[in-house]
Design a protein around this motif. Structure first.
Motif, PDB file in Angstrom:
ATOM      1  N   GLU A  14       0.794  -1.205   0.073  1.00  0.00           N
ATOM      2  CA  GLU A  14      -0.035   0.002  -0.195  1.00  0.00           C
ATOM      3  C   GLU A  14       0.868   1.260   0.033  1.00  0.00           C
ATOM      4  OE1 GLU A  14      -3.802  -1.597   2.590  1.00  0.00           O
ATOM      5  OE2 GLU A  14      -2.129  -1.127   3.536  1.00  0.00           O
ATOM      6  N   LEU A  15       1.948   1.262   0.694  1.00  0.00           N
ATOM      7  CA  LEU A  15       2.927   2.396   0.811  1.00  0.00           C
ATOM      8  C   LEU A  15       3.497   2.704  -0.658  1.00  0.00           C
ATOM      9  CD1 LEU A  15       4.690   4.593   2.129  1.00  0.00           C
ATOM     10  CD2 LEU A  15       6.171   2.738   2.890  1.00  0.00           C
ATOM     11  N   ILE A  16       3.834   1.613  -1.473  1.00  0.00           N
ATOM     12  CA  ILE A  16       4.538   1.782  -2.504  1.00  0.00           C
ATOM     13  C   ILE A  16       3.207   2.462  -3.579  1.00  0.00           C
ATOM     14  CG2 ILE A  16       5.409   0.360  -4.370  1.00  0.00           C
ATOM     15  CD1 ILE A  16       6.724  -1.292  -2.635  1.00  0.00           C
ATOM     16  N   ALA A  17       2.248   1.984  -3.552  1.00  0.00           N
ATOM     17  CA  ALA A  17       1.221   2.542  -4.250  1.00  0.00           C
ATOM     18  C   ALA A  17       0.916   3.919  -4.110  1.00  0.00           C
ATOM     19  CB  ALA A  17      -0.076   1.609  -4.087  1.00  0.00           C
ATOM     20  N   PHE A  25       3.885 -16.434  -3.255  1.00  0.00           N
ATOM     21  CA  PHE A  25       3.789 -16.097  -4.448  1.00  0.00           C
ATOM     22  C   PHE A  25       2.676 -14.584  -4.614  1.00  0.00           C
ATOM     23  CE2 PHE A  25       1.349 -16.101  -8.643  1.00  0.00           C
ATOM     24  CZ  PHE A  25       2.258 -15.999  -9.376  1.00  0.00           C
ATOM     25  N   GLU A  26       1.710 -14.751  -3.847  1.00  0.00           N
ATOM     26  CA  GLU A  26       0.777 -13.569  -3.973  1.00  0.00           C
ATOM     27  C   GLU A  26       1.659 -12.174  -3.654  1.00  0.00           C
ATOM     28  OE1 GLU A  26      -2.343 -11.677  -5.274  1.00  0.00           O
ATOM     29  OE2 GLU A  26      -2.138 -13.741  -5.407  1.00  0.00           O
ATOM     30  N   TYR A  27       2.365 -12.178  -2.662  1.00  0.00           N
ATOM     31  CA  TYR A  27       2.999 -10.974  -2.475  1.00  0.00           C
ATOM     32  C   TYR A  27       3.837 -10.369  -3.533  1.00  0.00           C
ATOM     33  CZ  TYR A  27       1.774 -11.029   2.639  1.00  0.00           C
ATOM     34  OH  TYR A  27       1.222 -11.220   3.460  1.00  0.00           O
ATOM     35  N   ALA A  28       4.726 -11.610  -4.044  1.00  0.00           N
ATOM     36  CA  ALA A  28       5.564 -11.241  -5.055  1.00  0.00           C
ATOM     37  C   ALA A  28       4.796 -10.898  -6.430  1.00  0.00           C
ATOM     38  CB  ALA A  28       6.373 -12.693  -5.626  1.00  0.00           C
ATOM     39  N   ARG A  29       3.763 -11.578  -6.709  1.00  0.00           N
ATOM     40  CA  ARG A  29       2.686 -11.209  -7.677  1.00  0.00           C
ATOM     41  C   ARG A  29       2.344  -9.598  -7.726  1.00  0.00           C
ATOM     42  NH1 ARG A  29      -2.153 -10.639  -9.278  1.00  0.00           N
ATOM     43  NH2 ARG A  29      -3.137 -11.135  -7.500  1.00  0.00           N
ATOM     44  N   GLY A  89       3.361  -6.242 -10.069  1.00  0.00           N
ATOM     45  CA  GLY A  89       2.220  -5.155 -10.539  1.00  0.00           C
ATOM     46  C   GLY A  89       2.613  -3.897 -10.303  1.00  0.00           C
ATOM     47  N   LEU A  90       3.171  -3.821  -9.100  1.00  0.00           N
ATOM     48  CA  LEU A  90       3.630  -2.300  -8.686  1.00  0.00           C
ATOM     49  C   LEU A  90       4.799  -1.868  -9.081  1.00  0.00           C
ATOM     50  CD1 LEU A  90       2.118  -2.474  -4.941  1.00  0.00           C
ATOM     51  CD2 LEU A  90       1.308  -1.075  -6.715  1.00  0.00           C
ATOM     52  N   GLY A  91       5.450  -2.621  -9.979  1.00  0.00           N
ATOM     53  CA  GLY A  91       6.623  -2.189 -10.523  1.00  0.00           C
ATOM     54  C   GLY A  91       8.018  -2.094  -9.654  1.00  0.00           C
ATOM     55  N   VAL A  92       7.829  -2.978  -8.459  1.00  0.00           N
ATOM     56  CA  VAL A  92       8.903  -3.182  -7.649  1.00  0.00           C
ATOM     57  C   VAL A  92       9.914  -3.874  -8.136  1.00  0.00           C
ATOM     58  CG1 VAL A  92       9.591  -4.603  -5.573  1.00  0.00           C
ATOM     59  CG2 VAL A  92       7.174  -3.524  -5.325  1.00  0.00           C
TER      60      VAL A  92
END
Length: 164
Positions: free
Chosen positions: A65-68, A88-92, A96-99
């Motif tokens: 949320e912070l990154i977004a 996997f869900e965290y990594a996915r 998606g946020l461009g980390v």
């Protein structure tokens, strides 16, 4: 020197990341070490931040949320996520946020060193491209002035100052 914000709600880890790693050797200056995403976001709204190193779990808000939210403040911010979770869900979601990178705890010195070396190279390449683009824009504007495409001095002055 790129401006780096570090966020982790674990005081020990935050202190270690902030003080024990030689950030300046890699071209980063820590502009803030924050224990919450809210603190970091408040800071970033008032001060430029080029890169963010954040834990994925931060109490009230998540690192995702912070990154977004940070991307809304600065769309070109580079982000690195640290986590004790390899789900996997965290990594996915992070992708998606461009980390730029996803580092798993316990974090090793070498992992941070390699990660931020790659990040610095990426940021340097982007800065070089932006500088080349700005130079090309100036050259085109000077050509337009020379050939009378931009006739009024006010137009040229406005274009050179970025339209301000």
């Amino acid at each position: 020197m790129y401006r780096l914000a570090i966020v982790d709600d674990e005081a020990y880890i935050l202190r270690q990341l902030n003080t024990l790693f030689p950030w300046e050797r890699l071209g980063f200056r820590v502009v803030g070490a924050f224990s919450s995403g809210e603190e970091c976001l408040r800071y970033a709204r008032e001060h430029p931040v080029d890169a963010l190193l954040t834990d994925i779990r931060l109490g009230a808000t998540s690192g995702l949320e912070l990154i977004a939210a940070m991307r809304r403040v600065n769309p070109s911010i580079e982000t690195v996520l640290i986590s004790a979770y390899s789900e996997f869900e965290y990594a996915r979601e992070a992708l998606g946020l461009g980390v730029a990178e996803y580092l798993l705890k316990p974090i090793r010195f070498d992992d941070i060193d390699r990660c931020f070396h790659r990040l610095r190279e990426k940021m340097d390449a982007r800065a070089d491209m932006e500088a080349e683009f700005a130079a090309l824009q100036r050259a085109k504007l000077y050509s337009d002035i020379l050939y009378g495409v931009v006739a009024a001095p006010e137009e040229a002055e406005s274009a050179l100052s970025g339209g301000r």
